[in-house]
Each structure stands twice: as structure tokens, then as C-alpha cells.
Design a protein around this motif. Structure first.
Motif, PDB file in Angstrom:
ATOM      1  N   PRO A   2      47.904  38.102  39.352  1.00 50.70           N
ATOM      2  CA  PRO A   2      46.512  38.217  38.894  1.00 50.70           C
ATOM      3  C   PRO A   2      46.208  39.576  38.272  1.00 50.70           C
ATOM      4  CG  PRO A   2      46.612  37.371  41.134  1.00 50.70           C
ATOM      5  CD  PRO A   2      47.995  37.809  40.773  1.00 50.70           C
ATOM      6  N   ARG A   3      45.262  39.560  37.383  1.00 45.86           N
ATOM      7  CA  ARG A   3      44.812  40.773  36.695  1.00 45.86           C
ATOM      8  C   ARG A   3      43.361  41.023  37.105  1.00 45.86           C
ATOM      9  NH1 ARG A   3      45.772  40.608  30.512  1.00 45.86           N
ATOM     10  NH2 ARG A   3      47.818  40.381  31.423  1.00 45.86           N
ATOM     11  N   TYR A   4      43.077  42.244  37.532  1.00 40.16           N
ATOM     12  CA  TYR A   4      41.738  42.618  37.982  1.00 40.16           C
ATOM     13  C   TYR A   4      41.180  43.691  37.052  1.00 40.16           C
ATOM     14  CZ  TYR A   4      43.311  40.129  42.077  1.00 40.16           C
ATOM     15  OH  TYR A   4      43.805  39.162  42.911  1.00 40.16           O
ATOM     16  N   GLU A   5      39.892  43.572  36.754  1.00 41.35           N
ATOM     17  CA  GLU A   5      39.239  44.502  35.848  1.00 41.35           C
ATOM     18  C   GLU A   5      38.403  45.499  36.647  1.00 41.35           C
ATOM     19  OE1 GLU A   5      37.014  44.168  31.561  1.00 41.35           O
ATOM     20  OE2 GLU A   5      36.673  42.593  33.031  1.00 41.35           O
ATOM     21  N   GLU A  16      42.301  47.318  33.251  1.00 46.02           N
ATOM     22  CA  GLU A  16      42.820  46.208  34.037  1.00 46.02           C
ATOM     23  C   GLU A  16      44.011  46.655  34.869  1.00 46.02           C
ATOM     24  OE1 GLU A  16      43.707  43.240  31.109  1.00 46.02           O
ATOM     25  OE2 GLU A  16      41.643  42.577  31.003  1.00 46.02           O
ATOM     26  N   ASN A  18      47.203  44.875  37.216  1.00 43.75           N
ATOM     27  CA  ASN A  18      47.943  43.702  37.697  1.00 43.75           C
ATOM     28  C   ASN A  18      48.431  44.016  39.101  1.00 43.75           C
ATOM     29  OD1 ASN A  18      47.711  42.327  35.263  1.00 43.75           O
ATOM     30  ND2 ASN A  18      49.540  43.283  34.458  1.00 43.75           N
ATOM     31  N   MET A  21      47.403  39.164  44.915  1.00 44.82           N
ATOM     32  CA  MET A  21      46.095  38.837  45.477  1.00 44.82           C
ATOM     33  C   MET A  21      45.865  39.531  46.818  1.00 44.82           C
ATOM     34  SD  MET A  21      45.717  34.826  44.441  1.00 44.82           S
ATOM     35  CE  MET A  21      44.136  34.628  45.206  1.00 44.82           C
ATOM     36  N   ALA A  24      44.015  42.706  46.251  1.00 45.07           N
ATOM     37  CA  ALA A  24      42.880  42.606  45.326  1.00 45.07           C
ATOM     38  C   ALA A  24      41.784  43.624  45.636  1.00 45.07           C
ATOM     39  CB  ALA A  24      42.295  41.196  45.350  1.00 45.07           C
ATOM     40  N   LYS A  39      35.442  47.502  41.107  1.00 43.97           N
ATOM     41  CA  LYS A  39      36.062  46.268  40.603  1.00 43.97           C
ATOM     42  C   LYS A  39      34.975  45.373  40.020  1.00 43.97           C
ATOM     43  CE  LYS A  39      37.902  42.694  42.970  1.00 43.97           C
ATOM     44  NZ  LYS A  39      38.767  41.951  43.863  1.00 43.97           N
ATOM     45  N   SER A  42      34.980  38.784  37.465  1.00 42.09           N
ATOM     46  CA  SER A  42      35.478  38.119  36.268  1.00 42.09           C
ATOM     47  C   SER A  42      35.080  36.657  36.280  1.00 42.09           C
ATOM     48  CB  SER A  42      37.006  38.215  36.196  1.00 42.09           C
ATOM     49  OG  SER A  42      37.405  39.551  36.184  1.00 42.09           O
TER      50      SER A  42
END
Length: 73
Positions: A2-5, A16, A18, A21, A24, A39, A42
Motif C-alpha cells: 500500500p501507498r500512504y499519502e 507518498e 510505500n 499495512m 500504516a 497522514k 485517501s
């Protein structure tokens, strides 16, 4: 993976990360080295399989009944 912004509160940069999870909620430093980041939430677009149907894969109700079964739902 997953990619988190994230957004940096110090410089306003959005970036972003990577990561799995399981990580996270871990904090992330911005590329400029600032630690005060948040964070971002999204949105995810989900589409059904096939094509030509209504948006989201919904199917129209069958003719002659509300659910197509023996009794009304």
C-alpha cells in the motif's frame, strides 16, 4: 504494498510512502527532513467487473418483481 499519502505541516509538501499495512500508522518524515507530518485520508475507486452496466456494477431490478424471487423482498 500500500501507498500512504502524507503532508508536512512545516513546509506544506505532500508526499507518498510505500509500507506494509501493519505500519500504516507509523510516523513519516518529509523529504525535506521535517518530522511534523500528518497522514492524509485517501479515496479508493472500486469498479465492478465487466462493462456496459451502470456505475459501480449495479444491476437493474428484474422485470415483474422487486427481487426476482418467489416473494417480494
Amino acid at each position: 504494498m500500500p501507498r500512504y499519502e502524507f503532508r508536512c505541516r512545516a513546509c506544506g509538501d505532500t508526499f507518498e510512502v510505500n509500507r506494509p499495512m501493519a505500519r500504516a500508522g507509523d510516523p513519516a518524515s518529509c523529504p525535506q527532513g521535517h518530522a511534523d507530518t500528518v497522514k492524509l485520508l485517501s479515496t479508493v475507486a472500486v469498479t465492478g467487473r465487466g462493462g456496459g452496466g451502470p456505475v459501480g456494477g449495479a444491476r437493474p431490478a428484474p422485470a415483474g418483481g422487486c427481487c426476482g424471487g418467489g416473494g417480494c423482498c
